[in-house]
Design a protein around this motif. Structure first.
Motif, PDB file in Angstrom:
ATOM      1  N   TYR A   1      19.880   0.143  54.432  1.00 29.18           N
ATOM      2  CA  TYR A   1      19.737   1.346  53.593  1.00 29.18           C
ATOM      3  C   TYR A   1      18.398   2.039  53.839  1.00 29.18           C
ATOM      4  O   TYR A   1      18.335   3.263  53.942  1.00 29.18           O
ATOM      5  N   GLN A   2      17.343   1.258  53.935  1.00 27.88           N
ATOM      6  CA  GLN A   2      16.025   1.835  54.196  1.00 27.88           C
ATOM      7  C   GLN A   2      15.997   2.515  55.568  1.00 27.88           C
ATOM      8  O   GLN A   2      15.426   3.594  55.728  1.00 27.88           O
ATOM      9  N   THR A   3      16.641   1.917  56.545  1.00 28.65           N
ATOM     10  CA  THR A   3      16.699   2.487  57.889  1.00 28.65           C
ATOM     11  C   THR A   3      17.469   3.803  57.890  1.00 28.65           C
ATOM     12  O   THR A   3      17.023   4.801  58.464  1.00 28.65           O
ATOM     13  N   VAL A   4      18.617   3.816  57.238  1.00 30.77           N
ATOM     14  CA  VAL A   4      19.428   5.039  57.165  1.00 30.77           C
ATOM     15  C   VAL A   4      18.628   6.144  56.475  1.00 30.77           C
ATOM     16  O   VAL A   4      18.617   7.296  56.934  1.00 30.77           O
ATOM     17  N   ALA A   5      17.947   5.809  55.391  1.00 26.45           N
ATOM     18  CA  ALA A   5      17.146   6.808  54.666  1.00 26.45           C
ATOM     19  C   ALA A   5      16.038   7.361  55.556  1.00 26.45           C
ATOM     20  O   ALA A   5      15.806   8.576  55.591  1.00 26.45           O
ATOM     21  N   ALA A   6      15.369   6.490  56.303  1.00 23.89           N
ATOM     22  CA  ALA A   6      14.284   6.938  57.189  1.00 23.89           C
ATOM     23  C   ALA A   6      14.812   7.795  58.330  1.00 23.89           C
ATOM     24  O   ALA A   6      14.173   8.775  58.728  1.00 23.89           O
ATOM     25  N   LEU A   7      15.987   7.453  58.848  1.00 26.36           N
ATOM     26  CA  LEU A   7      16.569   8.197  59.965  1.00 26.36           C
ATOM     27  C   LEU A   7      17.194   9.520  59.520  1.00 26.36           C
ATOM     28  O   LEU A   7      17.398  10.419  60.325  1.00 26.36           O
ATOM     29  N   GLN A   8      17.539   9.621  58.231  1.00 24.53           N
ATOM     30  CA  GLN A   8      18.151  10.819  57.651  1.00 24.53           C
ATOM     31  C   GLN A   8      19.411  11.247  58.405  1.00 24.53           C
ATOM     32  O   GLN A   8      19.552  12.396  58.811  1.00 24.53           O
ATOM     33  N   VAL A   9      20.324  10.282  58.571  1.00 24.32           N
ATOM     34  CA  VAL A   9      21.610  10.555  59.203  1.00 24.32           C
ATOM     35  C   VAL A   9      22.723  10.205  58.220  1.00 24.32           C
ATOM     36  O   VAL A   9      22.536   9.362  57.339  1.00 24.32           O
ATOM     37  N   PRO A  10      23.882  10.838  58.349  1.00 23.15           N
ATOM     38  CA  PRO A  10      25.016  10.452  57.499  1.00 23.15           C
ATOM     39  C   PRO A  10      25.365   8.979  57.721  1.00 23.15           C
ATOM     40  O   PRO A  10      25.216   8.440  58.825  1.00 23.15           O
ATOM     41  N   TYR A  11      25.833   8.354  56.655  1.00 24.18           N
ATOM     42  CA  TYR A  11      26.132   6.929  56.658  1.00 24.18           C
ATOM     43  C   TYR A  11      27.535   6.715  56.123  1.00 24.18           C
ATOM     44  O   TYR A  11      27.871   7.165  55.035  1.00 24.18           O
ATOM     45  N   ILE A  12      28.359   6.033  56.910  1.00 26.14           N
ATOM     46  CA  ILE A  12      29.694   5.652  56.465  1.00 26.14           C
ATOM     47  C   ILE A  12      29.592   4.233  55.943  1.00 26.14           C
ATOM     48  O   ILE A  12      29.335   3.300  56.701  1.00 26.14           O
ATOM     49  N   LEU A  13      29.754   4.092  54.646  1.00 25.90           N
ATOM     50  CA  LEU A  13      29.627   2.805  53.976  1.00 25.90           C
ATOM     51  C   LEU A  13      31.024   2.218  53.827  1.00 25.90           C
ATOM     52  O   LEU A  13      31.838   2.718  53.072  1.00 25.90           O
ATOM     53  N   MET A  14      31.296   1.188  54.585  1.00 24.35           N
ATOM     54  CA  MET A  14      32.596   0.529  54.552  1.00 24.35           C
ATOM     55  C   MET A  14      32.518  -0.671  53.612  1.00 24.35           C
ATOM     56  O   MET A  14      31.448  -1.018  53.129  1.00 24.35           O
ATOM     57  N   HIS A  15      33.657  -1.305  53.390  1.00 21.60           N
ATOM     58  CA  HIS A  15      33.715  -2.488  52.542  1.00 21.60           C
ATOM     59  C   HIS A  15      34.353  -3.637  53.315  1.00 21.60           C
ATOM     60  O   HIS A  15      35.335  -3.439  54.031  1.00 21.60           O
ATOM     61  N   MET A  16      33.776  -4.807  53.162  1.00 22.96           N
ATOM     62  CA  MET A  16      34.414  -6.022  53.652  1.00 22.96           C
ATOM     63  C   MET A  16      33.907  -7.168  52.796  1.00 22.96           C
ATOM     64  O   MET A  16      32.856  -7.079  52.183  1.00 22.96           O
ATOM     65  N   ARG A  17      34.672  -8.215  52.763  1.00 35.01           N
ATOM     66  CA  ARG A  17      34.234  -9.428  52.083  1.00 35.01           C
ATOM     67  C   ARG A  17      33.830 -10.431  53.144  1.00 35.01           C
ATOM     68  O   ARG A  17      34.485 -10.568  54.173  1.00 35.01           O
ATOM     69  N   GLY A  18      32.740 -11.122  52.887  1.00 36.28           N
ATOM     70  CA  GLY A  18      32.290 -12.143  53.824  1.00 36.28           C
ATOM     71  C   GLY A  18      31.616 -11.539  55.037  1.00 36.28           C
ATOM     72  O   GLY A  18      30.900 -10.552  54.940  1.00 36.28           O
ATOM     73  N   THR A  19      31.886 -12.132  56.164  1.00 39.61           N
ATOM     74  CA  THR A  19      31.308 -11.696  57.438  1.00 39.61           C
ATOM     75  C   THR A  19      32.459 -11.307  58.360  1.00 39.61           C
ATOM     76  O   THR A  19      33.619 -11.586  58.059  1.00 39.61           O
ATOM     77  N   PRO A  20      32.156 -10.698  59.507  1.00 38.62           N
ATOM     78  CA  PRO A  20      33.249 -10.402  60.438  1.00 38.62           C
ATOM     79  C   PRO A  20      34.080 -11.645  60.778  1.00 38.62           C
ATOM     80  O   PRO A  20      35.292 -11.556  60.959  1.00 38.62           O
TER      81      PRO A  20
END
Length: 167
Positions: A132-151
């Motif tokens: 989140y901090q990286t996305v905010a610093a880069l100021q780019v759109p972010y697609i927030l997906m959902h998953m449970r656990g890990t890949p």
């Protein structure tokens, strides 16, 4: 009034009508074997197909989230991405690129070195505390997906009591 555009690398991208995002898997083990790309010729061909079929965005991923897929390092993920992102920047510069990664350092490299316009995170920021901090610093759109656990485990964690509430 609702804003109907996104700022993608300094260019306004209209959301007035649906946009098609073509998928580009730079992995040897993605879900669908027919989508696996590994060399510049196949990457170029796939990018051309996406554009010719009406795609207006290209989503590039190099980490397979398929069940039992190998867990690769951020360094290997970036090594897989570099040739594809270079080719897209050089030959398809008019097409905005989204990077499919859950790693903040990979997202940062892609945006800063190759002009990637969107970050598409399958983990919704849950696998990298810096995302989140990286996305905010880069100021780019972010697609927030959902998953449970890990890949590696998400395919076995699909039972929900109330999917909307649980998510």
């Amino acid at each position: 009034m609702k804003r109907k555009t996104l700022n993608l690398s300094g260019r306004l991208f209209s959301l007035e009508k649906p946009a098609v995002m073509g998928i580009m898997n730079i992995t040897p083990d993605s879900f669908y074997s027919g989508s696996r790309l590994s060399d510049t010729d196949s990457i170029r061909t796939r990018a051309r197909e996406i554009v010719e079929e009406g795609g207006t965005l290209i989503d590039v991923g190099a980490y397979s989230s398929r069940s039992n897929a190998e867990n690769i390092s951020a360094q290997e993920e970036m090594e897989r991405l570099r040739p594809a992102l270079q080719l897209l920047r050089d030959e398809f510069a008019e097409v905005p690129v989204s990077i499919d990664t859950f790693r903040a350092d990979v997202a940062k490299m892609c945006v800063e070195e190759y002009g990637v316009a969107i970050i598409n995170d399958i983990s919704g920021g849950q696998l990298d505390a810096d995302m989140y901090q990286t996305v905010a610093a880069l100021q780019v759109p972010y697609i927030l997906m959902h998953m449970r656990g890990t890949p590696a485990t998400m395919q076995s964690l699909t039972s929900y009591t109330d999917i909307a509430v649980d998510i």
